[in-house]
Design an enzyme around this catalytic site. Structure first.
Site, PDB file in Angstrom:
ATOM      1  N   LYS A   1       0.843  -1.218   0.000  1.00  0.00           N
ATOM      2  CA  LYS A   1       0.000   0.000   0.000  1.00  0.00           C
ATOM      3  C   LYS A   1       0.865   1.251   0.000  1.00  0.00           C
ATOM      4  O   LYS A   1       0.667   2.167  -0.791  1.00  0.00           O
ATOM      5  CB  LYS A   1      -0.900   0.016   1.242  1.00  0.00           C
ATOM      6  CG  LYS A   1      -1.535   1.373   1.527  1.00  0.00           C
ATOM      7  CD  LYS A   1      -2.427   1.359   2.756  1.00  0.00           C
ATOM      8  CE  LYS A   1      -1.750   1.622   4.072  1.00  0.00           C
ATOM      9  NZ  LYS A   1      -1.499   3.048   4.395  1.00  0.00           N
ATOM     10  N   ASN A   2       1.842   1.278   0.921  1.00  0.00           N
ATOM     11  CA  ASN A   2       2.585   2.525   1.105  1.00  0.00           C
ATOM     12  C   ASN A   2       3.601   2.790  -0.006  1.00  0.00           C
ATOM     13  O   ASN A   2       4.141   3.890  -0.093  1.00  0.00           O
ATOM     14  CB  ASN A   2       3.236   2.553   2.493  1.00  0.00           C
ATOM     15  CG  ASN A   2       2.178   2.729   3.582  1.00  0.00           C
ATOM     16  OD1 ASN A   2       1.037   3.111   3.290  1.00  0.00           O
ATOM     17  ND2 ASN A   2       2.542   2.445   4.825  1.00  0.00           N
TER      18      ASN A   2
ATOM     19  N   ARG B   1      -4.746  11.148   4.154  1.00  0.00           N
ATOM     20  CA  ARG B   1      -3.604  12.041   4.325  1.00  0.00           C
ATOM     21  C   ARG B   1      -2.595  11.942   3.190  1.00  0.00           C
ATOM     22  O   ARG B   1      -1.916  12.910   2.871  1.00  0.00           O
ATOM     23  CB  ARG B   1      -2.864  11.702   5.615  1.00  0.00           C
ATOM     24  CG  ARG B   1      -3.604  11.921   6.867  1.00  0.00           C
ATOM     25  CD  ARG B   1      -2.714  11.562   8.027  1.00  0.00           C
ATOM     26  NE  ARG B   1      -1.439  12.247   7.938  1.00  0.00           N
ATOM     27  CZ  ARG B   1      -1.236  13.491   8.323  1.00  0.00           C
ATOM     28  NH1 ARG B   1      -2.203  14.193   8.845  1.00  0.00           N
ATOM     29  NH2 ARG B   1      -0.042  14.036   8.191  1.00  0.00           N
TER      30      ARG B   1
ATOM     31  N   CYS C   1      -4.927  12.777  12.938  1.00  0.00           N
ATOM     32  CA  CYS C   1      -5.742  11.579  12.759  1.00  0.00           C
ATOM     33  C   CYS C   1      -5.683  10.756  14.030  1.00  0.00           C
ATOM     34  O   CYS C   1      -5.111  11.184  15.024  1.00  0.00           O
ATOM     35  CB  CYS C   1      -5.287  10.789  11.548  1.00  0.00           C
ATOM     36  SG  CYS C   1      -3.695  10.039  11.770  1.00  0.00           S
TER      37      CYS C   1
ATOM     38  N   ARG D   1       0.492  14.479  13.481  1.00  0.00           N
ATOM     39  CA  ARG D   1       1.093  14.275  12.154  1.00  0.00           C
ATOM     40  C   ARG D   1       1.290  15.570  11.338  1.00  0.00           C
ATOM     41  O   ARG D   1       0.621  15.797  10.324  1.00  0.00           O
ATOM     42  CB  ARG D   1       0.286  13.231  11.379  1.00  0.00           C
ATOM     43  CG  ARG D   1       0.196  11.934  12.153  1.00  0.00           C
ATOM     44  CD  ARG D   1      -0.530  10.867  11.404  1.00  0.00           C
ATOM     45  NE  ARG D   1       0.260  10.283  10.340  1.00  0.00           N
ATOM     46  CZ  ARG D   1      -0.207   9.372   9.478  1.00  0.00           C
ATOM     47  NH1 ARG D   1      -1.445   8.954   9.567  1.00  0.00           N
ATOM     48  NH2 ARG D   1       0.567   8.880   8.544  1.00  0.00           N
ATOM     49  N   PRO D   2       2.234  16.392  11.786  1.00  0.00           N
ATOM     50  CA  PRO D   2       2.515  17.641  11.060  1.00  0.00           C
ATOM     51  C   PRO D   2       3.160  17.394   9.692  1.00  0.00           C
ATOM     52  O   PRO D   2       3.593  16.273   9.398  1.00  0.00           O
ATOM     53  CB  PRO D   2       3.510  18.364  11.981  1.00  0.00           C
ATOM     54  CG  PRO D   2       4.142  17.288  12.796  1.00  0.00           C
ATOM     55  CD  PRO D   2       3.117  16.200  12.944  1.00  0.00           C
TER      56      PRO D   2
ATOM     57  N   ASP E   1       4.160   0.516  12.173  1.00  0.00           N
ATOM     58  CA  ASP E   1       2.962  -0.073  11.561  1.00  0.00           C
ATOM     59  C   ASP E   1       2.754  -1.537  11.956  1.00  0.00           C
ATOM     60  O   ASP E   1       1.767  -2.152  11.557  1.00  0.00           O
ATOM     61  CB  ASP E   1       3.012   0.073  10.035  1.00  0.00           C
ATOM     62  CG  ASP E   1       2.906   1.526   9.597  1.00  0.00           C
ATOM     63  OD1 ASP E   1       2.526   2.369  10.427  1.00  0.00           O
ATOM     64  OD2 ASP E   1       3.199   1.817   8.417  1.00  0.00           O
TER      65      ASP E   1
ATOM     66  N   ARG F   1      -8.866  -0.030   4.272  1.00  0.00           N
ATOM     67  CA  ARG F   1      -7.928   0.932   3.674  1.00  0.00           C
ATOM     68  C   ARG F   1      -6.598   0.272   3.339  1.00  0.00           C
ATOM     69  O   ARG F   1      -5.877   0.748   2.464  1.00  0.00           O
ATOM     70  CB  ARG F   1      -7.674   2.093   4.650  1.00  0.00           C
ATOM     71  CG  ARG F   1      -8.862   3.018   4.826  1.00  0.00           C
ATOM     72  CD  ARG F   1      -8.477   4.188   5.700  1.00  0.00           C
ATOM     73  NE  ARG F   1      -7.135   4.596   5.349  1.00  0.00           N
ATOM     74  CZ  ARG F   1      -6.221   5.037   6.208  1.00  0.00           C
ATOM     75  NH1 ARG F   1      -6.507   5.163   7.458  1.00  0.00           N
ATOM     76  NH2 ARG F   1      -5.023   5.382   5.794  1.00  0.00           N
TER      77      ARG F   1
HETATM   78  C1  EPZ Z   1       4.012   6.927   6.586  1.00  0.00           C
HETATM   79  O1  EPZ Z   1       3.267   8.008   7.113  1.00  0.00           O
HETATM   80  C2  EPZ Z   1       3.062   5.764   6.456  1.00  0.00           C
HETATM   81  N1  EPZ Z   1       1.979   6.143   5.560  1.00  0.00           N
HETATM   82  C3  EPZ Z   1       2.528   5.391   7.836  1.00  0.00           C
HETATM   83  O2  EPZ Z   1       1.748   4.226   7.681  1.00  0.00           O
HETATM   84  C4  EPZ Z   1       3.703   5.074   8.774  1.00  0.00           C
HETATM   85  O3  EPZ Z   1       3.214   4.861  10.083  1.00  0.00           O
HETATM   86  C5  EPZ Z   1       4.710   6.223   8.797  1.00  0.00           C
HETATM   87  O4  EPZ Z   1       5.104   6.561   7.427  1.00  0.00           O
HETATM   88  C6  EPZ Z   1       5.977   5.886   9.586  1.00  0.00           C
HETATM   89  O5  EPZ Z   1       6.575   4.733   9.046  1.00  0.00           O
HETATM   90  C7  EPZ Z   1       2.171   6.071   4.239  1.00  0.00           C
HETATM   91  O6  EPZ Z   1       3.222   5.676   3.746  1.00  0.00           O
HETATM   92  C8  EPZ Z   1       1.016   6.444   3.379  1.00  0.00           C
HETATM   93  P1  EPZ Z   1       6.220  10.110   8.631  1.00  0.00           P
HETATM   94  P2  EPZ Z   1       3.901   9.477   7.114  1.00  0.00           P
HETATM   95  O7  EPZ Z   1       6.230  11.400   7.889  1.00  0.00           O
HETATM   96  O8  EPZ Z   1       4.705   9.664   5.887  1.00  0.00           O
HETATM   97  C9  EPZ Z   1       6.624  13.247  12.182  1.00  0.00           C
HETATM   98  C10 EPZ Z   1      -0.088   2.822   7.987  1.00  0.00           C
HETATM   99  O9  EPZ Z   1      -0.605   2.254   8.981  1.00  0.00           O
HETATM  100  N2  EPZ Z   1       6.649  14.262  11.122  1.00  0.00           N
HETATM  101  O10 EPZ Z   1       7.347   9.167   8.384  1.00  0.00           O
HETATM  102  O11 EPZ Z   1       2.799  10.426   7.388  1.00  0.00           O
HETATM  103  C11 EPZ Z   1       5.289  12.513  12.241  1.00  0.00           C
HETATM  104  O12 EPZ Z   1       4.337  13.242  13.000  1.00  0.00           O
HETATM  105  C12 EPZ Z   1       0.352   4.253   8.039  1.00  0.00           C
HETATM  106  O13 EPZ Z   1       0.066   2.241   6.883  1.00  0.00           O
HETATM  107  C13 EPZ Z   1       6.966  15.544  11.445  1.00  0.00           C
HETATM  108  O14 EPZ Z   1       7.244  15.885  12.599  1.00  0.00           O
HETATM  109  O15 EPZ Z   1       4.842   9.381   8.386  1.00  0.00           O
HETATM  110  C14 EPZ Z   1       5.691  11.224  12.867  1.00  0.00           C
HETATM  111  O16 EPZ Z   1       5.818  11.406  14.258  1.00  0.00           O
HETATM  112  C15 EPZ Z   1      -0.034   4.960   9.289  1.00  0.00           C
HETATM  113  N3  EPZ Z   1       6.968  16.486  10.447  1.00  0.00           N
HETATM  114  C16 EPZ Z   1       7.083  10.955  12.291  1.00  0.00           C
HETATM  115  O17 EPZ Z   1       7.550  12.241  11.854  1.00  0.00           O
HETATM  116  C17 EPZ Z   1       6.694  16.152   9.142  1.00  0.00           C
HETATM  117  O18 EPZ Z   1       6.712  17.045   8.287  1.00  0.00           O
HETATM  118  C18 EPZ Z   1       7.105  10.010  11.103  1.00  0.00           C
HETATM  119  O19 EPZ Z   1       6.121  10.423  10.173  1.00  0.00           O
HETATM  120  C19 EPZ Z   1       6.392  14.828   8.830  1.00  0.00           C
HETATM  121  C20 EPZ Z   1       6.369  13.877   9.843  1.00  0.00           C
END
Ligand code: EPZ
Length: 422
Positions: free
Chosen positions: A22-23, A93, A117, A122-123, A308, A400
């Site tokens: 998916k991702n 998102r 969410c 999730r900024p 995840d 999803r």
């Molecule tokens: C991806 O989300 C995945 N989603 C998530 O999978 C997964 O949990 C996550 O990566 C971490 O591996 C998709 O690929 C569609 P991040 P993403 O940016 O990209 C913080 C699932 O169950 N952060 O790596 O949104 C954030 O808040 C989903 O399949 C900032 O601070 O995650 C988090 O604490 C849920 N500023 C951490 O970094 C930013 O600009 C990692 O988030 C971006 C993120």
């Protein structure tokens, strides 16, 4: 809303085919729709609600998509709009992935700011910082990100935030940088298998990305990208989820298509618990003849233990003798499954970002509710292992991210059925 009714107790036995990731699929189809100049044909695409939702976003932007039997054909030629409205982004998102590609391809993007969410705030500051470093002007107004640029310019970008590297920001900035003038270096890049898969796809389209699979990506900008034929990598999280399903039901499963290199962290913990994993060329056999014991887990960016998989492994540890501790370091609020598992008889206590799990002998079936994708699927696993009947409601969260879940599980002996629109 649909729900699952599960009668627990049957050990899962047989073969499950692992679907496309998916991702990986989500950013790949955005790249194909927006960055490419010609048609792309993507295979091994999972039939998931998120993939369908993203197609709605991409069609809104003017591209044509057709999805049949795991093959997604994407034609970007009529790409005409640069706006992703609130109504679409709030449903998923990952719609934020259109931001970098739109800027790179047509110099303009207006994308609804995604909200928080069920797993935390999730900024997206790292996405915006990265795109600004490439030369974009970014303003937030009326709940929208308005971004503009002339041709983006390559630069050095450090993308690590307080919670570690960002998968989404790495994908967004990498996609934008493929069409920038000059070379972009992303330091502290996320290096999850799905990020590597996106980079391989972009190279297939004509991009020039080095360092794939590492934390330093070098993207040499090119003038344009074409469409490509590509097969999406198999889903490491789905594979690991079924490993846990085998363990929780004391079953014996062969997971065809699982990739050993992508699941090292989860596999190591499962072995520590007592699960046997026998790798072959085309997948892994999961058997459960040893006694199980407790372990401690800390989630981390790849190659660490994936957030995840945190909920699913907690389900397993809830019925593993001893005391285990899981610390969640990636998402700020990802313990929504705890209360539901406790309703089924688990003994789990949360303190800040850690959960202490006292293994109980067995779970008992109960009505429970999914609150997000992984917090939902663990309730299905718990239901399969529990005594009696479990009803999991709000399974649209699970739809999803898990393709044909009840069919795959029924085929290996699970008693699970979907009740539609209940
Ligand atoms: C991806 O989300 C995945 N989603 C998530 O999978 C997964 O949990 C996550 O990566 C971490 O591996 C998709 O690929 C569609 P991040 P993403 O940016 O990209 C913080 C699932 O169950 N952060 O790596 O949104 C954030 O808040 C989903 O399949 C900032 O601070 O995650 C988090 O604490 C849920 N500023 C951490 O970094 C930013 O600009 C990692 O988030 C971006 C993120």
């Amino acid at each position: 809303m649909d729900k699952f009714i599960i009668t627990g107790g049957a050990p899962l036995q047989g073969v499950i085919d692992i679907s496309g990731s998916k991702n990986a699929t989500l950013p790949i189809i955005v790249a194909a729709a927006i960055l490419g100049q010609t048609q792309s044909i993507i295979t091994n695409v999972p039939n998931l609600a998120d993939v369908r939702t993203l197609q709605v976003v991409l069609r809104h932007l003017g591209s044509t998509t057709n999805f049949q039997n795991g093959i997604l054909t994407i034609d970007p030629i009529d790409l005409s709009s640069y706006e992703a409205p609130y109504d679409l982004v709030r449903r998923m998102r990952a719609s934020i992935y259109v931001l970098g590609p739109l800027l790179a391809r047509i110099g303009r993007a207006k994308v609804s700011f995604p909200g928080g969410c069920a797993i935390g705030p999730r900024p997206i500051d790292l996405h915006l910082e990265g795109l600004e470093a490439l030369g974009a002007d970014v303003e937030i107004e009326g709940g929208y990100i308005n971004a503009q640029s002339n041709r983006l310019r390559g630069t050095e970008i450090y993308l690590r935030g307080v919670f570690g590297p960002s998968v989404g920001a790495t994908a967004n900035v990498m996609m934008a940088a493929t069409l920038a003038k000059g070379t972009t270096t992303i330091q502290a890049a996320a290096c999850e298998p799905h990020i590597a898969d996106l980079a391989y796809f972009l190279n297939r389209m004509g991009a020039n990305i080095e360092g794939i699979g590492t934390t330093e990506l070098k993207i040499h900008g090119v003038a344009s990208l074409n469409g490509a034929h590509y097969s999406v990598v198999s889903d490491d999280i789905e594979a690991s989820t079924f490993m846990v399903a085998a363990a929780m039901t004391r079953g014996d499963l062969f997971l065809r298509g699982a990739v050993e290199d992508h699941v090292h962290a989860a596999a190591k913990k499962l072995r520590e618990i007592g699960v046997t994993l026998l790798w072959q060329d085309d997948g892994v056999r999961v058997t459960t003849n040893q006694p199980f014991g407790s372990t401690d887990i800390r989630t981390d960016a790849y190659p660490g233990f994936p957030t995840d998989m945190q909920a699913q492994i907690m389900g397993l540890l809830s019925i593993t003798p001893g005391i285990s501790v899981i610390t969640e370091t990636i998402h700020q609020d990802r313990f929504m499954h705890v209360a539901e598992l406790n309703r089924m008889g688990a003994n789990i206590r949360v303190d800040g970002n850690s959960a202490m799990i006292h293994g109980v002998e067995r779970l008992s079936g109960a009505p429970v509710m999914a609150s997000d994708l992984r917090a939902g699927v663990v309730l299905v696993l718990a239901g399969l292992a529990a005594e009696g009947e479990t009803t999991v409601s709000r399974i649209y969260h699970i739809d999803r991210g898990y393709e044909y879940l009840e069919d795959k599980l029924s085929a290996v002996g699970a008693e699970i059925r979907r009740i539609e629109n209940d």
